[in-house]
Write an enzyme that holds these catalytic residues in place. Structure first.
Site, PDB file in Angstrom:
ATOM      1  N   LEU A 183       0.800  -1.216   0.000  1.00  0.00           N
ATOM      2  CA  LEU A 183       0.000   0.000   0.000  1.00  0.00           C
ATOM      3  C   LEU A 183       0.834   1.268   0.000  1.00  0.00           C
ATOM      4  CD1 LEU A 183      -2.767  -0.983   2.590  1.00  0.00           C
ATOM      5  CD2 LEU A 183      -2.878  -1.088   0.095  1.00  0.00           C
ATOM      6  N   GLY A 223       7.671   4.123   3.381  1.00  0.00           N
ATOM      7  CA  GLY A 223       8.373   5.269   3.926  1.00  0.00           C
ATOM      8  C   GLY A 223       9.840   4.940   4.094  1.00  0.00           C
ATOM      9  N   THR A 272       7.253  -0.194   5.491  1.00  0.00           N
ATOM     10  CA  THR A 272       6.432  -0.504   4.326  1.00  0.00           C
ATOM     11  C   THR A 272       5.092  -1.013   4.836  1.00  0.00           C
ATOM     12  OG1 THR A 272       8.398  -1.117   3.051  1.00  0.00           O
ATOM     13  CG2 THR A 272       6.267  -1.860   2.207  1.00  0.00           C
ATOM     14  N   ASP A 291       0.575  15.664  15.613  1.00  0.00           N
ATOM     15  CA  ASP A 291       0.775  15.641  14.159  1.00  0.00           C
ATOM     16  C   ASP A 291      -0.560  15.543  13.435  1.00  0.00           C
ATOM     17  OD1 ASP A 291       2.249  15.760  11.838  1.00  0.00           O
ATOM     18  OD2 ASP A 291       2.637  13.609  11.764  1.00  0.00           O
TER      19      ASP A 291
END
Length: 468
Positions: A140, A143, A147, A255
């Site tokens: 999908l 980074g 994964t 965040d």
């Protein structure tokens, strides 16, 4: 009113390092047990310490660890350092509309207590906590450290998202992975992504999440020009529900942005990516100000403040609220922090000691650098706020430059903007979806239905978008 977090005294640093080492070494020894073949939420050990006012406050493990990588040696053990203690932990709620920020006692002692819940597991079926319990279906997203795969449980056939974090021999386990896992294991709420399982091998650490179809960023991209007003209200209500839950447990998300708000095919919104989250009650150094995506970063953080409270998250809520209604980001800075602040001050006015007491003491506030702007009505900047009853008033109470003036999540849920929603929504248990209440449902957006959009999956982007 928001109190400030006291810095950790030097003599306490050694104790916190010991706590770090103990919990880090224990992380590889997590033994997850299930009572049946259905998913069950996992719990985090909570330790209580006496704060300055003599009230119990909550410490989440691992949140005082410096932001580096922790080397983990694999051993076998049935000891789980993250189980709940037998004692109940008291929570303190804010008595006014202000955000919550608690000081902790420098004399408090930490005494973790562990209670085991044992249950037999079938010897013939795949077990939770092992890599062979899940089948990878498709990739999908990816980074720098992780994964994300779409997967399926071999235990019950349910879809999951597998966040596979690569472990480096020299660096060990990424700290943000430990932080995310330690926090999510203790959070049980319909509007927070559920961590089903943790799998640790020599090469990888895999976090197994519930599978959610997409995120708010992709949803808004699919429906440009602003969302249906009723859908905005339901999304915002769910966001505030989830934030109120974690804030009452002294946790900051830190965040908030549309990419970190997952949306299921039924319209459930879930907070995700807790890699930057922190437990506020932990005595520690002041936090890094490099924590929030620039567009959603509050002005106090942009100006160098490191004394955070739950108010930090509420600025992001205001930005996301405006973006859902207007169809464009509230403050889309294009250059740097200076440009981002100019965009904020253009709407809210350039602050001074009268409008924001203490602003002149912030490290990066230099009055001569900023153009002097007068504050405007928010509808002058975002005209669609005027089309929705009470939307401008709620947005104005969230988008306050001074953090102490921002509405808390709990207070925002009581705002008149939500007055036309069914009263039963405020009576739901934590794990109950708002869509279990009769007549609560998403309205069709212009152009496409929610179900059709759900097929355009972006879940991997959100999970792999963290620092892992």
């Amino acid at each position: 009113m928001c109190d400030l977090i006291e810095p950790q005294p030097a003599e306490k640093i050694g104790k916190m390092k010991k706590l770090r080492r103990t919990l880090s070494e224990s992380f590889s020894r997590i033994a997850l047990k299930k009572e049946d073949t259905t998913f069950d939420e996992i719990c985090v050990t909570k330790m209580s310490t006496r704060n300055c006012q003599g009230m119990d406050s909550v410490i989440k493990p691992l949140d005082t660890i410096p932001e580096d990588k922790v080397r983990v040696q694999r051993t076998q053990s049935t000891f789980d350092p993250f189980e709940k203690p037998t004692n109940q932990v008291k929570r303190v709620h804010s008595e006014n509309n202000a955000c919550i920020n608690f000081k902790t006692s420098s004399a408090g002692k930490e005494s973790p207590k562990v209670r085991r819940h044992s249950s037999p597991s079938s010897p013939t079926s795949p077990k939770f906590g092992k890599a062979d319990s899940y089948e990878k279906l498709e990739k999908l997203g990816e980074g720098s450290y992780a994964t994300v795969y779409k997967g399926k449980s071999k235990v019950n056939g349910k879809l999951v998202a597998l966040k596979v974090i690569r472990l480096q021999e020299e660096e060990g386990t990424p700290f943000t992975a430990i932080r995310e896992a330690s926090l999510l294991k203790g959070l049980k709420h319909a509007n927070i992504v559920l961590l089903h399982d943790i799998i640790h091998t020599k090469e990888t650490l895999t976090l197994v999440f519930e599978y959610v179809h997409t995120d708010l960023c992709q949803y808004m991209d699919k429906h440009p020009g602003g969302l249906h007003p009723e859908n905005v209200k339901l999304f915002l209500f769910q966001l505030l529900r989830g934030l109120s839950y974690i804030h009452q447990r002294y946790i900051l998300h830190r965040d908030l942005k549309p990419q970190n708000l997952l949306i299921s095919d039924t319209g459930e919104l879930k907070l995700a990516d807790f890699g930057l989250a922190r437990a506020k009650s932990v005595p520690s150094h002041t936090y890094s100000n490099e924590v929030v995506t620039l567009w959603y970063r509050p002005p106090d953080v942009l100006l160098g403040s490191t004394e955070y409270s739950t108010c930090l998250d509420m600025w992001g809520v205001g930005c996301i609220f405006v973006e859902m209604i207007q169809g464009v980001a509230a403050f889309p800075g294009m250059k740097d922090i200076q440009d981002q602040l100019e965009r904020i001050f253009l709407v809210l006015g350039t602050p001074n000691e009268d409008t924001w007491p203490g602003v002149h003491s912030l490290p990066h506030f230099k009055p001569e650098r900023f153009t002097l702007y007068s504050s405007k009505n928010l509808r002058q900047a975002w005209n669609k706020l005027s089309y929705v009853n009470h939307a401008e008033d709620l947005a104005s109470k969230l988008l306050q430059c001074s953090p102490k003036n921002r509405l808390s999540a709990q207070a925002a849920l009581s705002h008149e903007y939500f007055s036309d929603l069914p009263p039963r929504l405020w009576e739901l248990t934590d794990m109950s979806s708002i869509f279990t209440v009769p007549n609560v449902r998403l309205q069709p957006e212009a152009g496409e239905s929610m179900r059709a959009f759900g097929k355009n999956n972006s879940y991997g982007k959100s999970l792999s978008n963290s620092k892992h």
